[in-house]
Design a protein around this motif. Structure first.
Motif, short mmCIF file in Angstrom:
data_model
loop_
_atom_site.label_atom_id
_atom_site.label_comp_id
_atom_site.label_asym_id
_atom_site.label_seq_id
_atom_site.Cartn_x
_atom_site.Cartn_y
_atom_site.Cartn_z
N ARG A 46 -7.72 7.46 1.59
CA ARG A 46 -7.73 6.11 2.16
C ARG A 46 -8.43 5.18 1.17
N LEU A 47 -7.73 4.09 0.83
CA LEU A 47 -8.20 3.18 -0.21
C LEU A 47 -8.35 1.77 0.33
N SER A 48 -9.36 1.08 -0.17
CA SER A 48 -9.55 -0.34 0.15
C SER A 48 -9.62 -1.10 -1.17
N ILE A 49 -8.83 -2.16 -1.28
CA ILE A 49 -8.89 -3.03 -2.46
C ILE A 49 -9.67 -4.28 -2.06
N ARG A 50 -10.68 -4.60 -2.85
CA ARG A 50 -11.60 -5.68 -2.50
C ARG A 50 -11.78 -6.65 -3.67
N THR A 51 -12.12 -7.87 -3.33
CA THR A 51 -12.46 -8.85 -4.35
C THR A 51 -13.81 -8.50 -4.95
N GLY A 52 -14.16 -9.21 -6.02
CA GLY A 52 -15.44 -8.96 -6.66
C GLY A 52 -16.63 -9.14 -5.75
N ASP A 53 -16.49 -10.03 -4.76
CA ASP A 53 -17.61 -10.25 -3.83
C ASP A 53 -17.47 -9.43 -2.55
N GLY A 54 -16.56 -8.45 -2.56
CA GLY A 54 -16.49 -7.49 -1.45
C GLY A 54 -15.53 -7.82 -0.33
N GLN A 55 -14.74 -8.89 -0.42
CA GLN A 55 -13.79 -9.22 0.64
C GLN A 55 -12.57 -8.30 0.57
N ALA A 56 -12.17 -7.80 1.72
CA ALA A 56 -11.04 -6.87 1.77
C ALA A 56 -9.72 -7.60 1.52
N LEU A 57 -8.89 -7.01 0.65
CA LEU A 57 -7.56 -7.54 0.37
C LEU A 57 -6.46 -6.67 0.99
N THR A 58 -6.67 -5.37 0.96
CA THR A 58 -5.67 -4.47 1.53
C THR A 58 -6.29 -3.12 1.85
N PHE A 59 -5.61 -2.40 2.76
CA PHE A 59 -5.98 -1.03 3.11
C PHE A 59 -4.73 -0.17 2.94
N ALA A 60 -4.90 0.94 2.25
CA ALA A 60 -3.74 1.81 1.99
C ALA A 60 -4.12 3.27 2.19
N GLN A 61 -3.39 3.94 3.05
CA GLN A 61 -3.56 5.39 3.24
C GLN A 61 -2.45 6.06 2.43
N VAL A 62 -2.85 6.76 1.38
CA VAL A 62 -1.89 7.29 0.40
C VAL A 62 -1.81 8.80 0.52
N GLN A 63 -0.59 9.29 0.68
CA GLN A 63 -0.33 10.73 0.80
C GLN A 63 0.31 11.22 -0.50
N ARG A 64 -0.11 12.40 -0.92
CA ARG A 64 0.41 12.93 -2.19
C ARG A 64 0.74 14.42 -2.03
N ARG A 65 1.87 14.81 -2.61
CA ARG A 65 2.28 16.21 -2.54
C ARG A 65 3.00 16.58 -3.84
N ARG A 66 2.70 17.76 -4.35
CA ARG A 66 3.33 18.23 -5.59
C ARG A 66 4.78 18.60 -5.36
N LEU A 69 8.29 18.90 -11.11
CA LEU A 69 7.64 18.36 -12.31
C LEU A 69 6.62 17.26 -12.02
N GLY A 70 6.67 16.69 -10.84
CA GLY A 70 5.78 15.56 -10.54
C GLY A 70 5.25 15.60 -9.13
N HIS A 71 4.91 14.42 -8.62
CA HIS A 71 4.37 14.29 -7.27
C HIS A 71 5.21 13.31 -6.46
N ILE A 72 5.26 13.57 -5.17
CA ILE A 72 5.75 12.58 -4.22
C ILE A 72 4.51 11.89 -3.65
N VAL A 73 4.47 10.59 -3.76
CA VAL A 73 3.36 9.79 -3.23
C VAL A 73 3.94 8.88 -2.16
N LEU A 74 3.30 8.85 -0.99
CA LEU A 74 3.88 8.13 0.15
C LEU A 74 2.84 7.27 0.85
N ALA A 75 3.21 6.05 1.16
CA ALA A 75 2.37 5.16 1.97
C ALA A 75 3.20 4.75 3.18
N GLN A 76 2.75 5.11 4.39
CA GLN A 76 3.45 4.78 5.62
C GLN A 76 2.69 3.69 6.37
#
Length: 332
Positions: A46-66, A69-76
């Motif tokens: 679970r990731l939060s992207i924030r401005t330099g002064d700490g304000q939230a811009l987005t929330f992303a729950q990222v799923q990853r599976r091998r 040769l690579g990974h499947i990465v999924l955001a629902q």
């Protein structure tokens, strides 16, 4: 935007409180959904992207599976953009892509599950995501802003007749399990009915009822509706609730439910409750006219307002991989 930063908040107990403050909050971005996906084999962050002064811009729950040769990465149901993030969506998606550090053979999918904003759509297009659109990426929606009499009048005549018969049946009772023990019991009934339904109809899907149990029984954003005939459970419906949009999530029933018209009565009771709680749209849970014509005809009797569901958006650093994956998935 200044120095936007990505913060890993996978273990933050306030995650759900933060996302449910946002207009586009949904269960797919919730901690419990992430735990469900972890139980069936995904690595979830679970990731939060924030401005330099700490304000939230987005929330992303990222799923990853091998995968090979690579990974499947999924955001629902995400990235969920805050009001500030909506104004800076293009930059927010760039920061997220940089953070994910996708390899040449990695494939990223974003599926907003009908909670996509215009700002997110523009950002997806701007960063080269490709939509996967199939005949099954459509659903029927019911406008709940109309009066109940108007909704009923727009239904097909046969649908209304069979609903009227079910309403007059004193043996049919509608229940809404609420307490933990009641919800657990309702989910056990759902699991048994669902397993029997799959055997009877011969269909397969990705729902793992054992892994899904904790999420279903404990998440307040899921509503249980149970139909009983002479106190015997014959149908269980699980509904995803947000402030304005309700989605018919899962349903399991037996032969008695079909014989008594309990499915129609259950859906009508759901419509009544959704309107009572202020919802403006009921998503009937997708349609597959060719693959599942019986369910399609049932839903079409309630609404013919067909809409294109949010597509799965695919991204890869390797353009040929993205094109190939898009083409393959579009044929399913």
């Amino acid at each position: 935007m200044g120095q936007a930063t990505v913060v890993d908040v996978t273990d933050d107990p306030e995650w759900d409180a933060a996302i449910w403050q946002q207009p586009s909050a949904n269960i797919y971005a919730s901690r419990r959904w992430g735990e469900y996906k972890r139980l069936i084999g995904w690595d979830v962050r679970r990731l939060s992207i924030r401005t330099g002064d700490g304000q939230a811009l987005t929330f992303a729950q990222v799923q990853r599976r091998r995968r090979t040769l690579g990974h499947i990465v999924l955001a629902q149901g995400c990235p969920i953009l805050t009001p500030l993030g909506e104004r800076r969506a293009d930059a927010v998606f760039r920061v997220l892509l940089d953070h994910l550090e996708l390899g040449r053979f990695d494939l990223l999918g974003v599926n907003y599950q009908q909670f996509q904003s215009q700002a997110a759509l523009l950002a997806l297009l701007g960063h080269g995501f490709a939509p996967v659109v199939t005949t099954r990426t459509h659903t029927l929606e019911l406008d709940l802003t109309r009066d109940l009499d108007q909704i009923r009048a727009r239904m097909e005549g046969r649908w209304r007749d069979e609903l009227r018969t079910a309403e007059s049946n004193p043996d049919l009772v509608t229940l809404y399990p609420t307490g933990p023990a009641e919800r657990q019991s309702a989910f056990e009934t759902f699991s048994h009915l669902y397993a029997a339904l799959k055997r009877r109809k011969g269909f397969r899907n990705s729902l793992d009822t054992e892994a899904f149990r904790d999420l279903a029984a404990n998440d307040p954003n899921l509503l249980f509706l149970e139909m009983r005939e002479r106190n015997e459970p014959i149908l269980v419906r699980i509904v995803h609730r947000t402030a304005k949009r309700w989605t018919d999530f899962y349903l399991a029933s037996n032969a008695r439910a079909k014989a008594t018209g309990a499915g129609r009565l259950a859906l009508w009771r759901l419509i009544e409750r959704a309107r009572r709680e202020g919802a403006s749209v009921l998503d009937l849970g997708g349609i597959d006219p060719a693959g599942n014509p019986g369910v399609y005809e049932f839903k079409r009797g309630v609404s013919r307002n067909v809409v294109a569901a949010n597509p799965l958006w695919l991204y890869s650093r390797t353009r040929l991989l993205r094109r190939a994956a898009t083409a393959v998935l579009a044929t399913r």
